[in-house]
Design an enzyme around this catalytic site. Structure first.
Site, short mmCIF file in Angstrom:
data_model
loop_
_atom_site.label_atom_id
_atom_site.label_comp_id
_atom_site.label_asym_id
_atom_site.label_seq_id
_atom_site.Cartn_x
_atom_site.Cartn_y
_atom_site.Cartn_z
CB ALA A 81 64.96 9.46 -35.34
CB ALA A 82 64.84 6.59 -30.06
N GLY A 83 61.97 7.55 -31.07
CA GLY A 83 60.52 7.44 -31.03
C GLY A 83 59.92 7.17 -32.40
CG ASP A 84 60.28 9.94 -35.50
OD1 ASP A 84 59.15 10.14 -34.99
OD2 ASP A 84 61.07 10.85 -35.78
CG ASP B 145 71.38 11.29 -32.45
OD1 ASP B 145 70.38 11.69 -31.83
OD2 ASP B 145 71.74 11.76 -33.55
#
Length: 301
Positions: free
Chosen positions: A248-251, A245
């Site tokens: 929220a990898a960028g966050d 998933d």
């Protein structure tokens, strides 16, 4: 010293699905769950779980989502004493579909986040003398972002802006930004040409530097990260993981980068921290639940 996060707090309503639906199409999903989200809150959790002292400034609504969101942030060691509970409006909500390839689409109802105003800025100002890094995103009113960046500049606090969701930025904001961290789509929208290669990213970085930004960090997903300043240009390869998933990898990247900067790491090492945090977050479902702990992070590195 502390990391300050001035931004959004949302409840994420997530459906996992075999594929993303076409317009007008109804499909059957696998699973539904709720999780704390909002780009600001996600980044606060990411930094706090890496053991960086982190304070959140923003708003939730006077509803059950607001109560839960504050509890979840506190459980991740985020200081929420300066989060205002706005009884006049609902908490922010994001409706998210995630497919089996870990791609997603997201619809946001801003709720309390859209009500952030001068009173919230005053709470931010109170903590600025103790801050080392200020994390900003674009899910609260843009005039508040500009005002917060000006405030940080007055206190010599490093301003890290994640320009998402992408929108045009006022010219006065660029010189206030120490580090801007768009992904390739957002960078392309800021410079008005598509980013399809490392060379494109370097050209985009030079365009953003010319507007007054001190450091440009362009996240290119599984490819890696392009970093540029007026004096240097670097590339940090991505970590290879099995993505579940990517919501929220960028966050997670921004939280990891901020934590690295807080610990005094040079930029290339801090960017590597961001890349590692982003990669780890993609191996778990949900936004805040996917943020790695310091123990997980150190074992991964």
């Amino acid at each position: 010293m502390t990391i300050l996060v001035f931004g959004s707090i949302n409840m994420d309503l997530v459906i996992r699905t075999p594929r993303l639906p076409a317009p007008g199409e109804t499909i059957i999903g696998h699973e539904f769950f709720t999780a704390g989200g909002g780009k600001g809150a996600n980044q606060a959790v990411a930094a706090a779980r890496l053991a960086a002292p982190t304070k959140m400034i923003g708003r939730v609504g006077g509803d059950s989502f607001g109560v839960t969101l504050l509890q979840q942030l506190a459980e991740s060691n985020v200081d929420v004493d300066s989060v205002f509970v706005d009884e006049s409006v609902a908490s922010g909500v994001a409706i998210i579909a995630v497919d089996d390839a870990a791609q997603n689409n997201i619809i946001i109802a801003s709720g309390a986040n859209h009500q952030v105003d001068q009173s919230d800025l005053e709470r931010l100002s109170h903590h600025m003398p103790q801050a080392k890094v200020l994390l900003l995103q674009l899910e609260i009113p843009l005039d508040m972002i500009v005002a917060a960046a000006k405030l940080a500049r007055q206190h010599n606090v490093t301003v890290l802006l994640d320009p998402a969701p992408a929108q045009a930025l006022p010219a006065e904001l660029y010189p206030l930004i120490d580090i801007i961290t768009p992904n390739e789509i957002e960078a392309g929208q800021l410079v008005d040409f598509p980013i399809k290669s490392q060379d494109d990213a370097q050209h985009a970085a030079q365009r953003l530097l010319s507007r007054g930004v001190k450091t440009v960090v362009i996240k290119m997903g599984a490819v890696g990260v392009v970093c540029a300043t007026a004096e240097s240009a670097d590339f940090v390869p991505a970590f290879s993981v099995q993505a579940v998933d990517t919501v929220a990898a960028g966050d997670a990247f921004n939280g990891g980068l901020a934590a690295g900067l807080f610990e005094g790491l040079p930029l290339p090492q801090a960017v590597r921290w961001g890349a590692a945090a982003g990669a780890l977050s993609a191996t778990k479902a949900g936004a805040q639940p996917s943020m790695p702990t310091r123990a997980e992070f150190e074992a991964f590195l």
